[in-house]
Write a protein that holds these residues in place. Structure first.
Motif, PDB file in Angstrom:
ATOM      1  N   GLU A  56      33.207 -13.291 -43.945  1.00  0.00           N
ATOM      2  CA  GLU A  56      34.148 -13.388 -42.833  1.00  0.00           C
ATOM      3  C   GLU A  56      34.812 -12.046 -42.563  1.00  0.00           C
ATOM      4  O   GLU A  56      34.975 -11.632 -41.410  1.00  0.00           O
ATOM      5  N   GLN A  57      35.208 -11.370 -43.628  1.00  0.00           N
ATOM      6  CA  GLN A  57      35.848 -10.060 -43.468  1.00  0.00           C
ATOM      7  C   GLN A  57      34.912  -9.089 -42.766  1.00  0.00           C
ATOM      8  O   GLN A  57      35.307  -8.370 -41.855  1.00  0.00           O
ATOM      9  N   SER A  58      33.648  -9.079 -43.181  1.00  0.00           N
ATOM     10  CA  SER A  58      32.670  -8.173 -42.581  1.00  0.00           C
ATOM     11  C   SER A  58      32.470  -8.481 -41.106  1.00  0.00           C
ATOM     12  O   SER A  58      32.416  -7.573 -40.269  1.00  0.00           O
TER      13      SER A  58
ATOM     14  N   SER B 230      48.010 -10.249 -45.294  1.00  0.00           N
ATOM     15  CA  SER B 230      48.085 -11.608 -45.829  1.00  0.00           C
ATOM     16  C   SER B 230      46.750 -12.327 -45.729  1.00  0.00           C
ATOM     17  O   SER B 230      46.382 -13.104 -46.615  1.00  0.00           O
ATOM     18  N   ALA B 231      46.015 -12.067 -44.650  1.00  0.00           N
ATOM     19  CA  ALA B 231      44.735 -12.741 -44.428  1.00  0.00           C
ATOM     20  C   ALA B 231      43.607 -12.160 -45.265  1.00  0.00           C
ATOM     21  O   ALA B 231      42.532 -12.754 -45.338  1.00  0.00           O
ATOM     22  N   GLY B 232      43.836 -10.998 -45.886  1.00  0.00           N
ATOM     23  CA  GLY B 232      42.794 -10.383 -46.703  1.00  0.00           C
ATOM     24  C   GLY B 232      41.866  -9.466 -45.939  1.00  0.00           C
ATOM     25  O   GLY B 232      40.784  -9.119 -46.428  1.00  0.00           O
ATOM     26  N   VAL B 233      42.283  -9.025 -44.739  1.00  0.00           N
ATOM     27  CA  VAL B 233      41.442  -8.137 -43.940  1.00  0.00           C
ATOM     28  C   VAL B 233      41.228  -6.793 -44.638  1.00  0.00           C
ATOM     29  O   VAL B 233      40.149  -6.196 -44.551  1.00  0.00           O
TER      30      VAL B 233
ATOM     31  N   VAL C 185      32.031  -1.059 -42.827  1.00  0.00           N
ATOM     32  CA  VAL C 185      33.188  -1.946 -42.949  1.00  0.00           C
ATOM     33  C   VAL C 185      34.333  -1.214 -43.632  1.00  0.00           C
ATOM     34  O   VAL C 185      35.488  -1.273 -43.200  1.00  0.00           O
ATOM     35  N   LYS C 186      34.016  -0.503 -44.699  1.00  0.00           N
ATOM     36  CA  LYS C 186      35.022   0.241 -45.445  1.00  0.00           C
ATOM     37  C   LYS C 186      35.684   1.302 -44.577  1.00  0.00           C
ATOM     38  O   LYS C 186      36.909   1.492 -44.616  1.00  0.00           O
ATOM     39  N   LEU C 187      34.884   1.996 -43.763  1.00  0.00           N
ATOM     40  CA  LEU C 187      35.419   3.049 -42.900  1.00  0.00           C
ATOM     41  C   LEU C 187      36.325   2.468 -41.818  1.00  0.00           C
ATOM     42  O   LEU C 187      37.417   2.993 -41.555  1.00  0.00           O
ATOM     43  N   THR C 188      35.901   1.370 -41.179  1.00  0.00           N
ATOM     44  CA  THR C 188      36.724   0.727 -40.154  1.00  0.00           C
ATOM     45  C   THR C 188      38.022   0.227 -40.754  1.00  0.00           C
ATOM     46  O   THR C 188      39.096   0.361 -40.157  1.00  0.00           O
ATOM     47  N   GLN C 189      37.927  -0.360 -41.923  1.00  0.00           N
ATOM     48  CA  GLN C 189      39.106  -0.854 -42.638  1.00  0.00           C
ATOM     49  C   GLN C 189      40.092   0.285 -42.878  1.00  0.00           C
ATOM     50  O   GLN C 189      41.293   0.156 -42.607  1.00  0.00           O
ATOM     51  N   ALA C 190      39.592   1.410 -43.379  1.00  0.00           N
ATOM     52  CA  ALA C 190      40.442   2.569 -43.683  1.00  0.00           C
ATOM     53  C   ALA C 190      41.061   3.152 -42.412  1.00  0.00           C
ATOM     54  O   ALA C 190      42.249   3.512 -42.396  1.00  0.00           O
ATOM     55  N   ASN C 191      40.283   3.244 -41.335  1.00  0.00           N
ATOM     56  CA  ASN C 191      40.796   3.810 -40.084  1.00  0.00           C
ATOM     57  C   ASN C 191      41.884   2.940 -39.480  1.00  0.00           C
ATOM     58  O   ASN C 191      42.909   3.443 -39.000  1.00  0.00           O
ATOM     59  N   LEU C 192      41.663   1.625 -39.489  1.00  0.00           N
ATOM     60  CA  LEU C 192      42.648   0.710 -38.927  1.00  0.00           C
ATOM     61  C   LEU C 192      43.950   0.763 -39.717  1.00  0.00           C
ATOM     62  O   LEU C 192      45.044   0.837 -39.141  1.00  0.00           O
ATOM     63  N   LEU C 193      43.844   0.752 -41.027  1.00  0.00           N
ATOM     64  CA  LEU C 193      45.038   0.814 -41.867  1.00  0.00           C
ATOM     65  C   LEU C 193      45.775   2.132 -41.659  1.00  0.00           C
ATOM     66  O   LEU C 193      47.007   2.164 -41.561  1.00  0.00           O
ATOM     67  N   SER C 194      45.031   3.222 -41.562  1.00  0.00           N
ATOM     68  CA  SER C 194      45.644   4.536 -41.379  1.00  0.00           C
ATOM     69  C   SER C 194      46.404   4.628 -40.058  1.00  0.00           C
ATOM     70  O   SER C 194      47.521   5.159 -40.008  1.00  0.00           O
ATOM     71  N   THR C 195      45.826   4.094 -38.970  1.00  0.00           N
ATOM     72  CA  THR C 195      46.511   4.172 -37.681  1.00  0.00           C
ATOM     73  C   THR C 195      47.755   3.280 -37.655  1.00  0.00           C
ATOM     74  O   THR C 195      48.762   3.635 -37.035  1.00  0.00           O
ATOM     75  N   LEU C 196      47.690   2.132 -38.336  1.00  0.00           N
ATOM     76  CA  LEU C 196      48.868   1.273 -38.434  1.00  0.00           C
ATOM     77  C   LEU C 196      49.997   1.982 -39.175  1.00  0.00           C
ATOM     78  O   LEU C 196      51.149   1.979 -38.733  1.00  0.00           O
ATOM     79  N   LEU C 197      49.656   2.583 -40.310  1.00  0.00           N
ATOM     80  CA  LEU C 197      50.673   3.270 -41.108  1.00  0.00           C
ATOM     81  C   LEU C 197      51.248   4.466 -40.365  1.00  0.00           C
ATOM     82  O   LEU C 197      52.451   4.733 -40.435  1.00  0.00           O
ATOM     83  N   ASP C 198      50.397   5.189 -39.634  1.00  0.00           N
ATOM     84  CA  ASP C 198      50.864   6.339 -38.860  1.00  0.00           C
ATOM     85  C   ASP C 198      51.874   5.897 -37.802  1.00  0.00           C
ATOM     86  O   ASP C 198      52.912   6.544 -37.606  1.00  0.00           O
ATOM     87  N   ALA C 199      51.580   4.782 -37.127  1.00  0.00           N
ATOM     88  CA  ALA C 199      52.497   4.292 -36.094  1.00  0.00           C
ATOM     89  C   ALA C 199      53.815   3.811 -36.702  1.00  0.00           C
ATOM     90  O   ALA C 199      54.882   3.967 -36.097  1.00  0.00           O
ATOM     91  N   ILE C 200      53.753   3.235 -37.890  1.00  0.00           N
ATOM     92  CA  ILE C 200      54.970   2.793 -38.580  1.00  0.00           C
ATOM     93  C   ILE C 200      55.824   4.004 -38.955  1.00  0.00           C
ATOM     94  O   ILE C 200      57.049   4.007 -38.774  1.00  0.00           O
TER      95      ILE C 200
END
Length: 360
Positions: A128-130, A159-162, A173-188
């Motif tokens: 599901e994550q993939s 919370s959902a385990g994404v 998948v790993k790269l997309t995961q890292a990019n999404l997390l990085s952009t979220l943290l940058d905006a925060i």
């Protein structure tokens, strides 16, 4: 035992991170259990965000897109969440409003993913994550998003385990995961650094974000430089918002700080100041704590002491307030609570805590 122990209630996360803002008078509230704590859930209507995005009204949204969001419920099939037209709608809104887009629909979609896992009583599995991550390649986070959208999105996806690493994991998948997390943290980080009058930072959002960040590292995410910067940027706001934290927020924050220290193996001045700001609140709000909160707090305090926290007068007062509650609420503790509490007490004694009558 203690790596995944603090406050485990025997069920998966069942909370919605959408939190009430001061102007949301019509919001309804209910309490739900987290795996590591209790967070207050709020169901809010779609409405215009005051301030810089006043012009952006819900009538601007595509009606079919709103139907998609409304149709997602506890019985929602996962395949419906991964329909391409949902992401196309999010991309269209982001493109249409550009740097005026506040991220609200992305936050709603993230909440929908969490609702699916809450109904399933488990995080996303690897398949599901993939499948979802491939769709999230176009889930673009920008600095124009408001505080509520950012906190809802990061907390919900965590919370959902994404963001949970799986082994093995496809590199894309790993790269997309890292990019999404990085952009979220940058905006925060960007949001936290704005002038006070330009931001909507609140206590619930701070507690949920730090909980999510602690959960990320607890699940195996790497502490990147942008992750560490986000934590360091958030921590000073704990002291600034200390008057607004509720018992669940206090318990979740101290749990998060204990986890972050345990993972990093060092204490920063910002973390020490945040802990010092929270400890007196434990004593002040002791009568509002439930069994899970008591468990989380004692576990966190034992973990902090094990990581070098000094047993200051504030620490001792908080501890003295919590110990009698164990006996008072003994009928409310589930087996996992009991195990965590006994571990915490053993760890406190092991680190020099005297076996006072209250502890005995």
């Amino acid at each position: 035992m203690d790596r995944n122990s603090a406050g485990i209630s025997g069920q998966y996360t069942r909370s919605n991170n959408d939190y009430n803002r001061p102007d949301d008078h019509a919001a309804s509230s209910r309490r739900v259990q987290y795996r590591h704590g209790t967070v207050e859930q709020w169901d809010n209507p779609l409405r215009a965000t005051p301030g810089r995005n006043e012009f952006y009204h819900s009538s601007d949204a595509c009606s079919s897109q709103n139907l998609m969001f409304r149709s997602v419920n506890s019985a929602q099939d996962f395949n419906t969440l991964t329909r391409q037209e949902i992401m196309d709608g999010l991309v269209s809104k982001s493109y249409r409003f550009g740097d005026r887009y506040d991220g609200r629909h992305h936050g709603q979609y993230a909440s929908s993913i969490k609702k699916y896992t809450s109904a399933s009583k488990r995080p996303l599995n690897r398949a599901e994550q993939s499948q979802l991550i491939r769709l999230l390649q176009n889930f673009s986070v920008t600095r124009s998003w408001n505080w509520r959208s950012l906190t809802t999105t990061l907390h919900s996806l965590t919370s959902a385990g994404v963001f949970t690493p799986h082994n093995p994991m496809d590199e894309r998948v790993k790269l997309t995961q890292a990019n999404l997390l990085s952009t979220l943290l940058d905006a925060i980080i960007f949001n936290c650094n704005q002038k006070p009058e330009a931001r909507d930072i609140d206590a619930r959002g701070i507690a949920n974000l730090l909980w999510a960040m602690a959960k990320l590292v607890d699940n195996g995410q790497e502490r990147t430089p942008v992750f560490n910067e986000a934590v360091a940027t958030l921590l000073p706001h704990v002291n600034g918002q200390k008057a607004n934290f509720k018992p669940q927020g206090i318990a979740n924050l101290l749990w998060a700080m204990a986890k972050l220290v345990d993972n990093e193996k060092k204490r920063t001045p910002e973390l020490n100041e945040a802990v010092a700001a929270l400890l007196p609140l434990v004593h002040e709000q002791k009568d509002q704590l439930n069994a899970q909160g008591i468990t989380n707090l004692l576990w966190a305090m034992a973990k902090l002491v094990d990581s070098g926290q000094g047993q200051t007068p504030e620490f001792n007062e908080a501890m003295a307030s919590l110990l009698p509650l164990v006996n008072a609420q003994k009928d409310q503790f589930i087996p996992q609570h009991i195990a965590n509490l006994l571990w915490a007490m053993a760890k406190l004694v092991d680190n020099g805590r005297k076996q006072t009558p209250g502890l005995k």
